[in-house]
Design an enzyme around this catalytic site. Structure first.
Site, PDB file in Angstrom:
ATOM      1  N   SER A 561       0.849  -1.191   0.000  1.00  0.00           N
ATOM      2  CA  SER A 561       0.000   0.000   0.000  1.00  0.00           C
ATOM      3  C   SER A 561       0.889   1.248   0.000  1.00  0.00           C
ATOM      4  O   SER A 561       1.701   1.423  -0.905  1.00  0.00           O
ATOM      5  CB  SER A 561      -0.935  -0.043   1.205  1.00  0.00           C
ATOM      6  N   HIS A 677      -7.919  -5.147  -0.803  1.00  0.00           N
ATOM      7  CA  HIS A 677      -6.643  -4.494  -0.539  1.00  0.00           C
ATOM      8  C   HIS A 677      -5.692  -5.392   0.247  1.00  0.00           C
ATOM      9  O   HIS A 677      -4.477  -5.221   0.198  1.00  0.00           O
ATOM     10  CB  HIS A 677      -6.882  -3.185   0.213  1.00  0.00           C
TER      11      HIS A 677
END
Length: 704
Positions: A561, A677
């Site tokens: 991320s 994610h």
């Protein structure tokens, strides 16, 4: 040269992008490219070593000896659990006495695997929000269950009966979207979701909230709160605390700014503090945590303080506040938790945990003992509304080499004696830590700042540069990276040895942009100062070399991320420091990040690339635009997930494609088809991604 928008605001020029076609996330051509890249990567990594590593990691994730962490609601302790027999998981509950035993007697409320099979949807658990018992005759009877069809942030929310253990026929059912759905009472909800055109912010989150009554369709519900489209999100929830029931609205302006309102007689009463002050309401108390220096009550309070006031007096104009915590150069506030009569503060002191307890009103604090050095300790209330156990607390402790323990204690209040924490559960050791040690060191960054980092590896490490070393970090959004136990990391790196008998060394860098030293540590690396986070990480890499831990050929880095953006900058700006890079679910194209998935919500962190002046500094940390045909890049693995609706898979796709088109052959890509994610919807997928990343890095560091 600039483009011009309809409002005549100058917009930074869009650089040429030959890979825009890969932004069609589920298009046939992009998915065909993904399939080809996956096959190419697996053709190199697949083999006995990867399969063994994957099985070792999966054994940890599926272990039935793990601690089943619980949350108390009434007499029951709730848990969500995945293992080999239940890869999608079980939502279940038990009693305290049963949980304490070696084999708790669980009441299974929802079997997600069975539900997925029955409905033909690969549901991924997204959590449950229980209705308070005052609305259902004194028992916890109803819950709002969130389920994602692919592991992404978009979830379907359905009403569930905890007694019947089934979804309520004709009950509340909010279609799949990025939603916030909370109980108003037994027959009404606050619903923030995708209501159609105009109902979402530019960041892809709901900008309106409606009150939805039982039997109503979401589209027919009455709108009660709205925020501007260029803000991040609208939130409206009911505080159900007995005796203090009230509605609280929050306009999330950007990632670090918000405005809090109390709803009274249909009016929205603003808690009048700057947007960068975090507001917490608890019974009669108002807590304030400023992100920046705050002048209030005739005094100046530093960023990261915690200030307390009487709520009604504050709303009436009294600005008297009492500092409950004041940071210093080494100590920061990470979180707080209310018991029935006390406020517990979780602090970090040079990235080691310290816990203090405050008495509301007097606000005197005392230290709660039991936090070992170089460990993480989190203390929070068990159930502050329990009439008998309202001052009980959980103490969860872990270290890099110390498996997690969960203890329970009681805070002393008045003439009621407390109880020291007693260990209730201890996680097993998943790897042999004999001969390993944890050390903390400090590197000096380019501007002279001392940057702490943890080194985990052999106690008798030979400083000849030959130790296979993995450096990790994050450095963003005021997220603190602290010591923690990972059986998966232990097996895949720390306990692994090469042909020379060298075991892996793991290093965690506490760089600026994170929250290890509070808001100032975070804000030091915002926007035009983003380079400081990357200079800090590079300084740790250089310090490892200077101390003889590793050379470039023996140093890998990994991040996901925002951490993927971090290692993307290592790849493009400091390639000479690293022998391999693993870059997961990353931001990389910083020119278009605001137009992809939820990227617009991060402008406060990175800057606005559409603004020509801001693009001038954003471009300096945009890896996609820093790539060169003549770059001497280390081997790199990009990994992501098709269903990631937060960052999205396209930035990893495009960067891998551009590197390959520039002639760089040691560039690898893998995209999971689901998992959001996190990149994984179940333990097997998580084990595969972890194993792929670590096998890739280990091989790259042992070439030749």
């Amino acid at each position: 040269m600039t483009e011009t928008t309809e409002t005549s605001r100058p917009t930074a020029e869009q650089p040429h992008d030959e890979n825009l076609w890969l932004e069609d996330i589920t298009g046939d051509a992009p998915l065909e490219w993904v399939a080809g890249q996956n096959a190419r990567t697996l053709s190199v990594l697949e083999g006995p070593a990867l399969r063994r590593l994957e099985q070792d990691v999966l054994e940890v994730l599926d272990s039935t000896d793990r601690i089943p962490m619980v949350a108390k609601h009434g007499p029951h302790y709730y848990n969500f659990w995945r293992d080999a027999e239940h890869p999608r998981g079980l939502f279940r509950r038990t009693t305290w006495e049963s949980w304490l035993g070696e084999h708790p007697d669980w009441e299974v409320l929802l079997d997600v695997d069975a539900l997925a099979a029955a409905e033909g949807v690969d549901w991924v658990w997204g959590g449950a929000r229980l209705l308070r018992p005052q609305y259902t005759g004194g028992e916890h009877r109803r819950a709002l269950v969130s389920l994602s069809p692919d592991g992404g942030d978009a979830k379907r929310v359905r009403e569930f009966d905890l007694v019947e253990r089934s979804f309520v026929p004709g009950g509340f059912d909010v279609p799949t979207a990025k939603s916030s759905v909370t109980w108003l009472d037994a027959d009404a909800l606050h619903v923030a979701t995708d209501f159609g055109p105009g109902s979402l912010t530019t960041s892809s989150y709901p900008r309106t909230v409606r009150v939805m009554h039982r039997g109503q369709e979401p589209a027919d519900a009455q709108q009660v709160f709205e925020v501007p489209e260029d803000h991040v999100q609208a939130v409206l929830v009911r505080d159900h605390t007995p005796g203090w029931v009230r509605d609280v609205a929050v306009d999330v302006v950007d990632f670090f700014a918000s405005r809090t309102y109390l709803v009274r007689d249909g009016e929205f009463v603003h808690v009048d503090v700057p947007d960068t002050v975090t507001v917490d309401l608890h019974r009669q108390w108002l807590l304030l945590r400023p992100q920046e220096e705050l002048e209030l009550g005739g005094a100046v309070h530093p960023a990261g303080s915690l200030l307390a006031a009487d709520l009604e007096a504050f709303l009436a104009g009294d600005r008297s506040v009492t500092p409950v915590f004041v940071p210093d150069a080494r100590t920061s506030l990470q979180s707080w938790s209310w018991t029935a009569d006390r406020l517990v503060l979780n602090l970090l002191q040079d990235v080691s945990s310290v816990v203090r307890v405050a008495e509301p009103g007097a606000w005197r604090t005392t230290e709660l003992p039991g936090a070992p050095a170089l460990h993480s300790v989190d203390v929070h209330a068990v159930d502050d509304e329990d009439p008998e156990a309202g001052n009980d607390y959980w103490l969860v402790a872990a270290g890099f080499l110390t498996p997690t323990t969960v203890s329970r204690g009681t805070l002393p209040v008045g003439d009621r004696p407390g109880a020291s924490p007693t260990v209730a559960k201890t996680a097993p050791a998943f790897f042999d830590a004999a001969g390993l040690s944890v050390e903390q060191h400090f590197a000096v960054s380019a501007d002279g700042t001392r940057v702490p980092y943890f080194q985990v590896g052999p106690a008798e490490l030979v400083p000849d540069g030959a130790n296979p070393t993995l450096l990790s970090g994050y450095g963003g959004f005021e997220v603190s990276r602290t010591p923690g136990y990972s059986g998966a990391l232990g097996r895949s790196w720390l306990a692994r040895t090469d042909d020379a008998g060298r075991s892996g060394v793991y290093v965690l860098a506490n760089i600026r942009g994170g929250g290890e030293y509070g808001p100032a540590w975070h804000r030091a690396a915002l926007r035009e100062n983003r380079h400081r986070a990357y200079e800090d990480f590079a300084a740790v890499a250089q310090d490892l070399r200077a101390r003889g831990v590793c050379t470039r050929e023996r140093l890998a880095c990994s991040g996901g991320s925002n951490g993927g953006l971090l290692v993307g900058n290592m790849l493009t700006r400091w390639p000479e420091l690293f022998g391999a890079v693993s870059c997961g679910v990353p931001l990389l194209d910083m020119r278009r990040y605001t137009r992809l998935s939820a990227g617009y919500s991060w402008i406060a962190e990175y800057g606005d690339p559409d603004d020509p002046e801001q693009w001038e500094f954003v471009r300096t940390f945009s890896p996609y635009h820093l790539l060169r045909a003549d770059g001497d890049y280390p081997p790199v693995l990009f990994w992501t997930a098709t269903s990631d609706d937060r960052v999205g898979p396209v930035q990893a796709r495009k960067t891998a494609a551009r590197m390959q088109s520039l002639g760089h052959e040691d560039v690898w890509f893998y995209e999971a088809t689901e998992g959001g994610h996190a990149g994984a919807g179940d333990n097997r997928q998580a084990a595969r991604l972890h194993a792929l990343s670590h096998e890739f890095l280990w091989r790259a560091l042992h070439r030749g």
